[in-house]
Design a protein around this motif. Structure first.
Motif, mmCIF file in Angstrom:
data_model
loop_
_atom_site.group_PDB
_atom_site.id
_atom_site.type_symbol
_atom_site.label_atom_id
_atom_site.label_comp_id
_atom_site.label_asym_id
_atom_site.label_seq_id
_atom_site.Cartn_x
_atom_site.Cartn_y
_atom_site.Cartn_z
ATOM 1 N N ARG A 296 0.654 17.236 -7.250
ATOM 2 C CA ARG A 296 -0.400 16.519 -6.536
ATOM 3 C C ARG A 296 0.038 16.105 -5.135
ATOM 4 N NH1 ARG A 296 -2.022 11.310 -9.194
ATOM 5 N NH2 ARG A 296 -2.374 10.904 -7.003
ATOM 6 N N GLU B 143 -2.979 12.436 4.768
ATOM 7 C CA GLU B 143 -4.203 11.689 4.508
ATOM 8 C C GLU B 143 -3.918 10.193 4.409
ATOM 9 O OE1 GLU B 143 -6.065 13.800 1.345
ATOM 10 O OE2 GLU B 143 -7.778 12.413 1.372
ATOM 11 N N SER C 167 -5.275 1.763 -6.669
ATOM 12 C CA SER C 167 -4.587 1.510 -7.928
ATOM 13 C C SER C 167 -3.114 1.224 -7.694
ATOM 14 C CB SER C 167 -4.711 2.715 -8.851
ATOM 15 O OG SER C 167 -6.052 3.098 -8.981
ATOM 16 N N GLY C 168 -2.536 2.019 -6.810
ATOM 17 C CA GLY C 168 -1.119 1.848 -6.559
ATOM 18 C C GLY C 168 -0.804 0.470 -6.042
ATOM 19 N N GLY D 155 3.141 1.297 -3.211
ATOM 20 C CA GLY D 155 2.297 1.420 -4.402
ATOM 21 C C GLY D 155 1.754 2.820 -4.533
ATOM 22 N N SER D 156 1.233 3.353 -3.458
ATOM 23 C CA SER D 156 0.667 4.693 -3.588
ATOM 24 C C SER D 156 1.760 5.723 -3.833
ATOM 25 C CB SER D 156 -0.154 5.049 -2.347
ATOM 26 O OG SER D 156 0.658 4.944 -1.191
ATOM 27 N N LEU E 161 0.832 -1.206 0.000
ATOM 28 C CA LEU E 161 0.000 0.000 0.000
ATOM 29 C C LEU E 161 0.864 1.252 0.000
ATOM 30 C CD1 LEU E 161 -2.879 -1.086 2.365
ATOM 31 C CD2 LEU E 161 -3.169 0.029 0.149
ATOM 32 N N LEU F 82 2.634 5.314 -7.531
ATOM 33 C CA LEU F 82 1.594 5.797 -8.433
ATOM 34 C C LEU F 82 1.487 7.305 -8.393
ATOM 35 C CD1 LEU F 82 -0.527 4.290 -10.247
ATOM 36 C CD2 LEU F 82 -2.178 5.268 -8.661
ATOM 37 N N TRP G 256 -1.560 15.376 1.317
ATOM 38 C CA TRP G 256 -1.725 14.033 0.750
ATOM 39 C C TRP G 256 -1.026 13.015 1.647
ATOM 40 C CZ3 TRP G 256 1.402 10.121 -1.035
ATOM 41 C CH2 TRP G 256 0.803 9.141 -1.853
ATOM 42 N N THR H 187 -7.337 10.274 -3.310
ATOM 43 C CA THR H 187 -6.328 9.606 -2.478
ATOM 44 C C THR H 187 -6.631 8.119 -2.372
ATOM 45 O OG1 THR H 187 -6.180 11.648 -1.212
ATOM 46 C CG2 THR H 187 -5.174 9.672 -0.262
ATOM 47 N N LEU H 188 -7.874 7.818 -2.178
ATOM 48 C CA LEU H 188 -8.279 6.423 -2.101
ATOM 49 C C LEU H 188 -7.889 5.689 -3.373
ATOM 50 C CD1 LEU H 188 -9.559 5.019 0.168
ATOM 51 C CD2 LEU H 188 -11.814 5.451 -0.815
ATOM 52 N N LEU H 189 -8.113 6.377 -4.484
ATOM 53 C CA LEU H 189 -7.777 5.772 -5.761
ATOM 54 C C LEU H 189 -6.281 5.504 -5.864
ATOM 55 C CD1 LEU H 189 -8.996 4.859 -8.365
ATOM 56 C CD2 LEU H 189 -8.737 7.154 -9.288
ATOM 57 N N ASP H 190 -5.490 6.433 -5.360
ATOM 58 C CA ASP H 190 -4.045 6.203 -5.358
ATOM 59 C C ASP H 190 -3.702 4.932 -4.600
ATOM 60 O OD1 ASP H 190 -3.417 8.449 -6.820
ATOM 61 O OD2 ASP H 190 -3.164 9.729 -5.055
ATOM 62 N N LEU H 191 -4.326 4.767 -3.461
ATOM 63 C CA LEU H 191 -4.014 3.588 -2.660
ATOM 64 C C LEU H 191 -4.431 2.310 -3.371
ATOM 65 C CD1 LEU H 191 -4.871 4.880 0.891
ATOM 66 C CD2 LEU H 191 -2.773 3.681 0.253
#
Lengths: 205, 205, 205, 205
Positions: free
Chosen positions: A181, A189, B167-168, A168-169, A165, A172, A186, B161-165
């Motif tokens: 960004r 969060e 997808s990442g 990966g984040s 996690l 990405l 961020w 941010t959720l998407l980063d987590l």
DNA sequence: TGATAAGCGAGACGGTACGTCCGGTCTTGAG
DNA sequence: CTCAAGACCGGACGTACCGTCTCGCTTATCA
């Protein structure tokens, strides 16, 4: 990267390498990386910019990937001693250092290319991945099991998944989209979400 | 991908394309991708395997990246209608479909290469990224704001941010390491962590 | 050249060919031939200059060779009636007409190319060679045997060999070197040499 | 053919050419010539048969014509010392060697094509024509003027015209029609005719 | 008079062949 | 053993162009 000339024993017969060449090549590499990206970077261009020749470069690094890797992620081994202290701060530090590392212009240019070569020739795997988050990858599992013991972390949480996690984040977020960004908010969060995610029930961090 | 030329009116002067060639090329592309990877895949090899010639390929796709992209992520537009129902199930479905998409051998071979080209020539950006998780990327922000309203989600949580987590971690988990790493347990773990991470205080999912 | 529309019987259903196209194409062919030579002459260029399109050309001539052949050596069939009179004059006329035919700019440009195609695809052989010296090739053997009978020619002389000498020198003289080389004196010289060469002993022409 | 660069002094910096490649290419060229002819011979095919690549061929010969020329007419420079002896034997030797040279299968396949290229790009002229009959072209005018002096040859005879006859007939005889046409009798006949043709009056050779 | 059949211009397609770029290697000569 | 210079080898490239095909239209002949 290769033939660290074992300065103690052998005397390395023949003409010694000109140390300035290595420096100039690494410097030229990051420059060209930022200018044209990984794919269009060629050894010949690097050699030319460093005022030397391709064979001199190949003598030092066997591959474009090795060269770029060393140029972008120098083996500073300034591996900040992992702190075994506050969990949140440790995770934040991990994420932050990862993001910072990957946010440099040369890293943004290099990482996808390196990843692609790594996918095609997994020899580099060890070399490259091992440094991606420095010594902190070693810290994480230790600190997590510690946290499980003292009730900070749910017992089901596995460090490897957590690493996916976080890394990966970080990857990405830096790889796609503009670098702006990624700001302190961020980071907060993500860390907040993860801390809540790993905490035991009925406990609010 | 290109030139479905207003299928209603005009009739497209000139000899029409042989549809079998396009099919054969796409098929050959995935095959070769799995065999030798993105970097070593050449248009000539694809053409040869598809029993046609490079110009025929170039007429259809301007770039190796475009070709590979369409071969690996066909514009099926079978965009499963996003369900607005259970949040956990929605997130799990997102992660699962992402992981499955990226776990195919051809995708594992293609993605790093595509990413690298994308970094060097951001023209592809739109084309390629837009499909990565299909219509579900659109679903997420809607469902999150919904969740915030009805108390399932903390108000501070941002969908991006959720998407980063998500997808990442999906990307990282498929891109590095063996595919076996990703099993139902891994999915559960990630979703569990995220659900806890976005839930309001004092509430246990 | 093809489909001489048997003007007697069938009426050739369908739209008849536009005769002006054929003319324009032949004319364009000789023009382009003189400008760029045989190899660089393309059907597309000819069609374009003749204000028509490649298919219209291919409908009339199956091959560039056929087209060029007809353009350069029109089937005038103005085959001058071979004179059975004076031997020396007959040979001179043969050589002269051959040289003149091959000396036109378009012929100089076309012949080597035609010859090369003819070597590769002997189908054209008959078509092309048959006209090279018109009806005079038929005249030669007759007149030679006549000459042998009446003592003008040695009995060992074969018409075929003579033809090799005459055609060969005509071809060579026009094909290599500047056209100015070939003047009346050259013609006289060759004919003189041949006449002496075929005459019986002790006789001076 | 090119760059035997002052073989005495300088040593030609850089990696030297692999001599076997040149040999293999020349050999492959004659093979393919005999198989498919000049027009269908491709640099790529030659390179492939010689187990090398097009660039290696282009480095050595600038043009298909140059390559074929050297393959078919190697610069053996075994230029047989021209004999200043018997006139008839000298002419016969000229004709014979010309016919033999042009009768080899590879030459039959190559010559019309070369001629056609030569007509279109006269740059090759010098290169190619110069070797067509080796050093004997130089012998002819000398021997003829000698012959005129000692009464073997009519004073009006010009060597250039004679050369047209000999070369032209040799070329024509080999270029058109089956090779069997050319036998010792044909040679004798031509030489006989020419010897009679150039002899002074009242003299029988 | 309408159906049939072939010619026509326009334009894209399929595929051959091309000639070049360039990445990595090797040789030479000097240090 | 290293360095610089420079040519070579060969993989891969992207394109020019040739001859063909399809289309929609036009123009004649034939039923």
């Amino acid at each position: 990267m290769q033939s660290p000339p074992d300065s103690i024993v052998a005397k390395a017969a023949g003409r010694p390498r000109d140390a300035r060449i290595g420096q100039a090549v690494l410097h030229a590499t990051t420059e060209i990386l930022e200018e044209v990206g990984y794919q269009r970077l060629t050894i010949a261009a690097v050699a030319s910019r460093a005022k030397t020749t391709p064979p001199a470069v190949y003598r030092r690094w066997p591959t474009k990937a090795h060269l770029v890797h060393e140029a972008v992620f120098p083996s500073t081994s300034e591996d900040v001693l992992p702190h075994y202290g506050d969990l949140r701060e440790g995770l934040r530090s991990m994420l932050l250092s990862g993001v910072q590392l990957l946010s440099q212009p040369s890293a943004r240019a290099a990482v996808p290319g390196l990843l692609a070569e790594l996918a095609a020739a997994p020899t580099l795997h060890a070399d490259i991945l091992s440094r991606f988050a420095g010594g902190e990858w070693a810290w994480l599992p230790i600190r997590i099991s510690q946290g499980i013991e003292n009730g900070e972390v749910r017992p089901e949480v596995r460090a490897a998944t957590l690493l996916d996690l976080i890394s990966g984040s970080a990857f990405l977020a830096t790889a796609v989209g503009p670098p702006e960004r990624i700001d302190p908010q961020w980071i907060d969060e993500v860390i907040d979400l993860i801390m809540r995610g790993i905490a035991p029930d009925h406990e609010t961090n």
